[in-house]
Write a protein that holds these residues in place. Sequence first.
Motif, PDB file in Angstrom:
ATOM      1  N   LEU A 153       0.787  -1.236   0.000  1.00 25.04           N
ATOM      2  CA  LEU A 153       0.000   0.000   0.000  1.00 25.04           C
ATOM      3  C   LEU A 153       0.820   1.287   0.000  1.00 25.04           C
ATOM      4  CD1 LEU A 153      -2.998  -0.779   2.391  1.00 25.04           C
ATOM      5  CD2 LEU A 153      -3.002  -0.627  -0.093  1.00 25.04           C
ATOM      6  N   VAL A 154       1.995   1.282   0.632  1.00 26.27           N
ATOM      7  CA  VAL A 154       2.705   2.553   0.825  1.00 26.27           C
ATOM      8  C   VAL A 154       3.488   2.977  -0.421  1.00 26.27           C
ATOM      9  CG1 VAL A 154       2.851   2.224   3.322  1.00 26.27           C
ATOM     10  CG2 VAL A 154       4.744   1.452   1.856  1.00 26.27           C
ATOM     11  N   ASP A 155       3.762   4.287  -0.500  1.00 28.90           N
ATOM     12  CA  ASP A 155       4.574   4.830  -1.599  1.00 28.90           C
ATOM     13  C   ASP A 155       6.058   4.634  -1.314  1.00 28.90           C
ATOM     14  OD1 ASP A 155       2.231   6.079  -2.696  1.00 28.90           O
ATOM     15  OD2 ASP A 155       2.469   7.644  -1.179  1.00 28.90           O
ATOM     16  N   GLU A 189      10.010  -1.780  -3.210  1.00 23.09           N
ATOM     17  CA  GLU A 189      10.910  -2.677  -3.958  1.00 23.09           C
ATOM     18  C   GLU A 189      12.364  -2.431  -3.567  1.00 23.09           C
ATOM     19  OE1 GLU A 189       8.650  -0.573  -5.580  1.00 23.09           O
ATOM     20  OE2 GLU A 189       7.148  -2.172  -5.509  1.00 23.09           O
ATOM     21  N   GLU A 190      12.758  -1.137  -3.542  1.00 24.84           N
ATOM     22  CA  GLU A 190      14.151  -0.798  -3.206  1.00 24.84           C
ATOM     23  C   GLU A 190      14.507  -1.301  -1.815  1.00 24.84           C
ATOM     24  OE1 GLU A 190      14.302   3.358  -5.804  1.00 24.84           O
ATOM     25  OE2 GLU A 190      13.924   3.426  -3.645  1.00 24.84           O
ATOM     26  N   VAL A 191      13.620  -1.023  -0.882  1.00 31.03           N
ATOM     27  CA  VAL A 191      13.900  -1.346   0.514  1.00 31.03           C
ATOM     28  C   VAL A 191      13.968  -2.854   0.732  1.00 31.03           C
ATOM     29  CG1 VAL A 191      12.686  -1.382   2.733  1.00 31.03           C
ATOM     30  CG2 VAL A 191      13.184   0.794   1.620  1.00 31.03           C
ATOM     31  N   SER A 192      13.071  -3.598   0.065  1.00 31.50           N
ATOM     32  CA  SER A 192      13.031  -5.031   0.366  1.00 31.50           C
ATOM     33  C   SER A 192      14.213  -5.792  -0.242  1.00 31.50           C
ATOM     34  CB  SER A 192      11.690  -5.646  -0.031  1.00 31.50           C
ATOM     35  OG  SER A 192      11.385  -5.301  -1.346  1.00 31.50           O
ATOM     36  N   VAL A 229      18.651  -3.970   5.244  1.00 29.76           N
ATOM     37  CA  VAL A 229      17.296  -4.239   5.740  1.00 29.76           C
ATOM     38  C   VAL A 229      17.117  -5.740   5.946  1.00 29.76           C
ATOM     39  CG1 VAL A 229      14.830  -4.029   5.233  1.00 29.76           C
ATOM     40  CG2 VAL A 229      16.414  -2.196   4.557  1.00 29.76           C
ATOM     41  N   ILE A 230      17.587  -6.497   4.979  1.00 30.69           N
ATOM     42  CA  ILE A 230      17.476  -7.951   5.086  1.00 30.69           C
ATOM     43  C   ILE A 230      18.213  -8.427   6.339  1.00 30.69           C
ATOM     44  CG2 ILE A 230      18.127 -10.142   3.964  1.00 30.69           C
ATOM     45  CD1 ILE A 230      17.764  -8.525   1.250  1.00 30.69           C
ATOM     46  N   GLU A 231      19.387  -7.854   6.569  1.00 29.86           N
ATOM     47  CA  GLU A 231      20.189  -8.244   7.731  1.00 29.86           C
ATOM     48  C   GLU A 231      19.470  -7.901   9.047  1.00 29.86           C
ATOM     49  OE1 GLU A 231      24.481  -7.315   9.762  1.00 29.86           O
ATOM     50  OE2 GLU A 231      24.097  -6.530   7.751  1.00 29.86           O
ATOM     51  N   ALA A 232      18.870  -6.706   9.111  1.00 29.10           N
ATOM     52  CA  ALA A 232      18.163  -6.290  10.331  1.00 29.10           C
ATOM     53  C   ALA A 232      17.031  -7.268  10.644  1.00 29.10           C
ATOM     54  CB  ALA A 232      17.616  -4.875  10.173  1.00 29.10           C
ATOM     55  N   TYR A 233      16.352  -7.712   9.597  1.00 26.68           N
ATOM     56  CA  TYR A 233      15.223  -8.610   9.833  1.00 26.68           C
ATOM     57  C   TYR A 233      15.646 -10.052  10.053  1.00 26.68           C
ATOM     58  CZ  TYR A 233      11.686  -5.171   9.571  1.00 26.68           C
ATOM     59  OH  TYR A 233      10.896  -4.107   9.886  1.00 26.68           O
ATOM     60  N   LEU A 234      16.755 -10.459   9.447  1.00 24.52           N
ATOM     61  CA  LEU A 234      17.255 -11.811   9.723  1.00 24.52           C
ATOM     62  C   LEU A 234      17.694 -11.896  11.169  1.00 24.52           C
ATOM     63  CD1 LEU A 234      19.296 -12.723   6.537  1.00 24.52           C
ATOM     64  CD2 LEU A 234      17.104 -13.646   7.289  1.00 24.52           C
ATOM     65  N   GLY A 235      18.401 -10.828  11.635  1.00 26.67           N
ATOM     66  CA  GLY A 235      18.822 -10.757  13.029  1.00 26.67           C
ATOM     67  C   GLY A 235      17.627 -10.902  13.956  1.00 26.67           C
ATOM     68  N   GLU A 236      16.514 -10.291  13.532  1.00 20.86           N
ATOM     69  CA  GLU A 236      15.344 -10.335  14.389  1.00 20.86           C
ATOM     70  C   GLU A 236      14.777 -11.752  14.496  1.00 20.86           C
ATOM     71  OE1 GLU A 236      11.685  -8.565  13.211  1.00 20.86           O
ATOM     72  OE2 GLU A 236      11.324  -7.882  15.238  1.00 20.86           O
ATOM     73  N   GLU A 237      14.793 -12.462  13.375  1.00 17.96           N
ATOM     74  CA  GLU A 237      14.264 -13.821  13.407  1.00 17.96           C
ATOM     75  C   GLU A 237      15.058 -14.701  14.368  1.00 17.96           C
ATOM     76  OE1 GLU A 237      13.761 -15.641   9.533  1.00 17.96           O
ATOM     77  OE2 GLU A 237      12.273 -14.105   9.074  1.00 17.96           O
ATOM     78  N   GLU A 238      16.376 -14.482  14.384  1.00 18.67           N
ATOM     79  CA  GLU A 238      17.211 -15.302  15.270  1.00 18.67           C
ATOM     80  C   GLU A 238      16.964 -14.990  16.743  1.00 18.67           C
ATOM     81  OE1 GLU A 238      21.121 -14.424  13.859  1.00 18.67           O
ATOM     82  OE2 GLU A 238      20.649 -15.304  11.910  1.00 18.67           O
ATOM     83  N   THR A 239      16.850 -13.669  17.044  1.00 15.45           N
ATOM     84  CA  THR A 239      16.805 -13.282  18.452  1.00 15.45           C
ATOM     85  C   THR A 239      15.399 -12.920  18.900  1.00 15.45           C
ATOM     86  OG1 THR A 239      17.234 -10.991  17.874  1.00 15.45           O
ATOM     87  CG2 THR A 239      19.144 -12.344  18.396  1.00 15.45           C
ATOM     88  N   SER A 240      14.491 -12.821  17.949  1.00 15.32           N
ATOM     89  CA  SER A 240      13.092 -12.420  18.107  1.00 15.32           C
ATOM     90  C   SER A 240      12.913 -10.942  18.460  1.00 15.32           C
ATOM     91  CB  SER A 240      12.323 -13.299  19.099  1.00 15.32           C
ATOM     92  OG  SER A 240      12.221 -12.686  20.351  1.00 15.32           O
ATOM     93  N   SER A 241      13.919 -10.291  19.034  1.00 14.58           N
ATOM     94  CA  SER A 241      13.770  -8.871  19.351  1.00 14.58           C
ATOM     95  C   SER A 241      15.132  -8.264  19.655  1.00 14.58           C
ATOM     96  CB  SER A 241      12.868  -8.714  20.554  1.00 14.58           C
ATOM     97  OG  SER A 241      12.970  -7.402  21.054  1.00 14.58           O
TER      98      SER A 241
END
Length: 246
Positions: free
Chosen positions: A205-207, A224-227, A232-244
């Motif tokens: 939805l967002v611009d 598209e650019e951000v994903s 960004v990918i690294e920040a979210y992979l880190g989150e999956e490992e540690t949950s927060s």
Amino acid sequence: MLEVSAVDKFFGGFQALKQINLQVTEGEFRGLIGPNGSGKTTIFNVISGVYKPSAGKIKFLGKDITEHTPDKICHAGITRSFQIPRPFKEMTVVENVTLGALFGKGNAASAKEDPSSEARRWLEFVGLRVDENTMPGELTAGNLRRLELARALATHPRLLLADEVLSGLNQEEITQASMVLKKIREELKITIIWVEHIMRALMNLVDRVTVLDYGQIIAEGTPEEVSRNPKVIEAYLGEEETSSHA
Ligand SMILES: Nc1ncnc2c1ncn2[C@@H]1O[C@H](COP(=O)(O)OP(=O)(O)O)[C@@H](O)[C@H]1O
Ligand SMILES: [Mg+2]
């Protein structure tokens, strides 16, 4: 329309926001994402005047609002919906929205309209049909979100800060609540900053998207650019490992 410049926020010795620069133009639909504890709600709190930034400046429609109180900021046209809905539980659903209409900035047109009939109009806009006596406690999670949005709209915002409006909703409610945000943007032309954990809904939805990690902006661009941004990918992979990160 909104210009956040070099904003820092400290809680004691902990720095929750580091040199935040954020510019949102009128009519834009901006996504704000980041792992848990990265500072998303804190940004909303400093924009809406709940917290004063420790450093930096916030301008809205050309005016410096950095030192303004939350009610003054609301009258200037910035409204938020909360991560956890906060209805007044002793009031009916209609009364909750009426309160928003009374509290809001009140332009000439709305001043002529009876606040409770205006409240019903907003409830209809968000697709929430209730009896006169319905209490917030009777609503489903999805309808509580609609109430929260109706109450925000009743204040006549120019800028809506929407904090995780999809959290706790089922798939069907997610689709419906997303459609309400889309409608707010398209029909009311209200500028929106949307903090959301459910990325798929947001990215559709967002611009533009701004990405926070540990209180800093690490990326900004189209969905598209951000994903495909490695940071960004690294920040979210880190989150999956540690949950927060919190
Ligand atoms: N009032 C507060 N006092 C102390 N620390 C806070 C306060 N509000 C937020 N924080 C801390 O700031 C960080 C960012 O929080 P928050 O903005 O709520 O994150 P997000 O919304 O991205 O999950 C977290 O580490 C949180 O614990
Ligand atoms: Mg939050």
